[in-house]
Enzyme design. Structure first.
Site, PDB file in Angstrom:
ATOM      1  N   ASP A 106       0.838  -1.190   0.000  1.00  7.68           N
ATOM      2  CA  ASP A 106       0.000   0.000   0.000  1.00  7.68           C
ATOM      3  C   ASP A 106       0.882   1.252   0.000  1.00  7.68           C
ATOM      4  O   ASP A 106       1.697   1.420  -0.885  1.00  7.68           O
ATOM      5  CB  ASP A 106      -0.964  -0.070   1.201  1.00  7.68           C
ATOM      6  CG  ASP A 106      -2.025   1.001   1.206  1.00  7.68           C
ATOM      7  OD1 ASP A 106      -3.055   0.818   0.531  1.00  7.68           O
ATOM      8  OD2 ASP A 106      -1.839   2.021   1.899  1.00  7.68           O
ATOM      9  N   HIS A 271      -7.155  -6.897   0.680  1.00  6.65           N
ATOM     10  CA  HIS A 271      -6.088  -5.896   0.613  1.00  6.65           C
ATOM     11  C   HIS A 271      -5.008  -6.157   1.658  1.00  6.65           C
ATOM     12  O   HIS A 271      -3.817  -5.968   1.388  1.00  6.65           O
ATOM     13  CB  HIS A 271      -6.692  -4.508   0.810  1.00  6.65           C
ATOM     14  CG  HIS A 271      -5.693  -3.403   0.811  1.00  6.65           C
ATOM     15  ND1 HIS A 271      -4.943  -3.065  -0.296  1.00  6.65           N
ATOM     16  CD2 HIS A 271      -5.302  -2.551   1.802  1.00  6.65           C
ATOM     17  CE1 HIS A 271      -4.140  -2.050   0.007  1.00  6.65           C
ATOM     18  NE2 HIS A 271      -4.338  -1.724   1.261  1.00  6.65           N
TER      19      HIS A 271
END
Length: 291
Positions: A106, A271
């Site tokens: 990320d 994620h």
């Protein structure tokens, strides 16, 4: 604060006098792991333990996050990914390592991407989890599909309103991403979730500055590299959800334009894949390090 079990929590020098908190453990060739949003280095607790059997593993909190320094954003360069990448090179050097493997998730992956472009002499292998480069991210978000990235637009606004809105509802704001982006909530125990929320609530101003930089100076840096034909010189592994199918673009093709030596993998994990699927991500990282 919570940290990686069995690791030492130390403070290391970054760029411009900033100090970063980092969990350090294991021995062998060095691997640096950079966390994402809205998390701290704690997200690597599973993978770090696995890698530490064969490597020196360094898990810092990015500047502005966790227990690391949170300098005031006196200019766009303070939270530019270029500056944050310089932090990483500096902290590795402080431990005696001029070359190291780097894996980011990320926000940490955006820092790792910039480190690969700016410091190719230092990065031996590059792993990137669930992102596309900043310049490409703004290009592929369009129409109603961009609603998934509403926070990117919110935190891109001038200083004042984003910080106030987020600070007034910090747990709800940061918690919404932990809920929406996790396919397996059990992978994030209550005490870990609480640590992420506590750390994020204490860092609203610097987190917003980090995201604001990605709508300004980071785009300029990426575009300059694109125009110059710059590419990542080291072996690169990208693991991500099927963003291309979700947003209508060729994710592997986007990455191949930046990384000629690319291993692009899709995962069914959410994620927070390093926490939800540590065996899968660990295998991808070990394969990367063997190249």
């Amino acid at each position: 604060m919570l940290t990686v079990p069995g690791f030492d929590l130390v403070r290391l020098p970054g760029a411009d006098g900033v100090e970063l908190a980092a969990a350090v453990g294991g021995s062998g060739s060095p691997v640096v792991l950079l966390h994402g949003f809205p998390q701290t280095h704690l997200m690597w607790r599973h993978l770090a333990a696995r890698l530490a059997r064969e490597h020196l593993v360094i898990c810092p909190d990015l500047r502005g996050y966790g227990a690391s320094d949170k300098p005031a954003a006196t200019g766009p360069e303070v939270y530019a990914k270029r500056t944050m990448a310089a932090d990483v090179v500096s902290l590795a050097a402080a431990l005696g390592h001029q070359r190291f493997a780097l894996v980011g998730h990320d926000r940490g992956a955006l820092v790792a991407f910039r480190a690969g472009l700016d410091h190719p002499e230092a990065i031996t292998h590059l792993g990137l989890l669930d992102v596309v480069p900043t310049l490409d991210m703004w290009r592929v978000l369009h129409g109603t599909s961009a609603a998934v990235g509403y926070h990117l637009y919110l935190m891109a606004q001038p200083p004042g309103l984003p910080e106030t809105m987020i600070a007034n509802s910090a747990d709800a704001f940061f918690g919404s991403f932990l809920d929406a982006w996790a396919d397996d909530p059990s992978a994030m125990p209550d005490e870990v979730r609480a640590e992420y929320l506590r750390a994020s609530a204490a860092a609203v101003t610097s987190i917003v500055a980090d995201f604001r930089a990605s709508a300004e100076i980071d785009v300029r840096h990426d575009r300059a590299d694109l125009d110059a034909g710059s590419q990542l010189a080291m072996p690169v592994t990208v693991v991500q959800q099927d963003w291309g199918a979700q947003l209508g673009f060729d994710a592997a093709g986007v990455w191949r334009a930046w990384a000629p030596d690319l291993d692009h993998r899709l995962t069914r994990a959410g994620h927070f894949m390093a926490e939800e699927a540590p065996d899968e991500i660990g295998a991808a990282v070990r394969d990367l390090l063997a190249r």
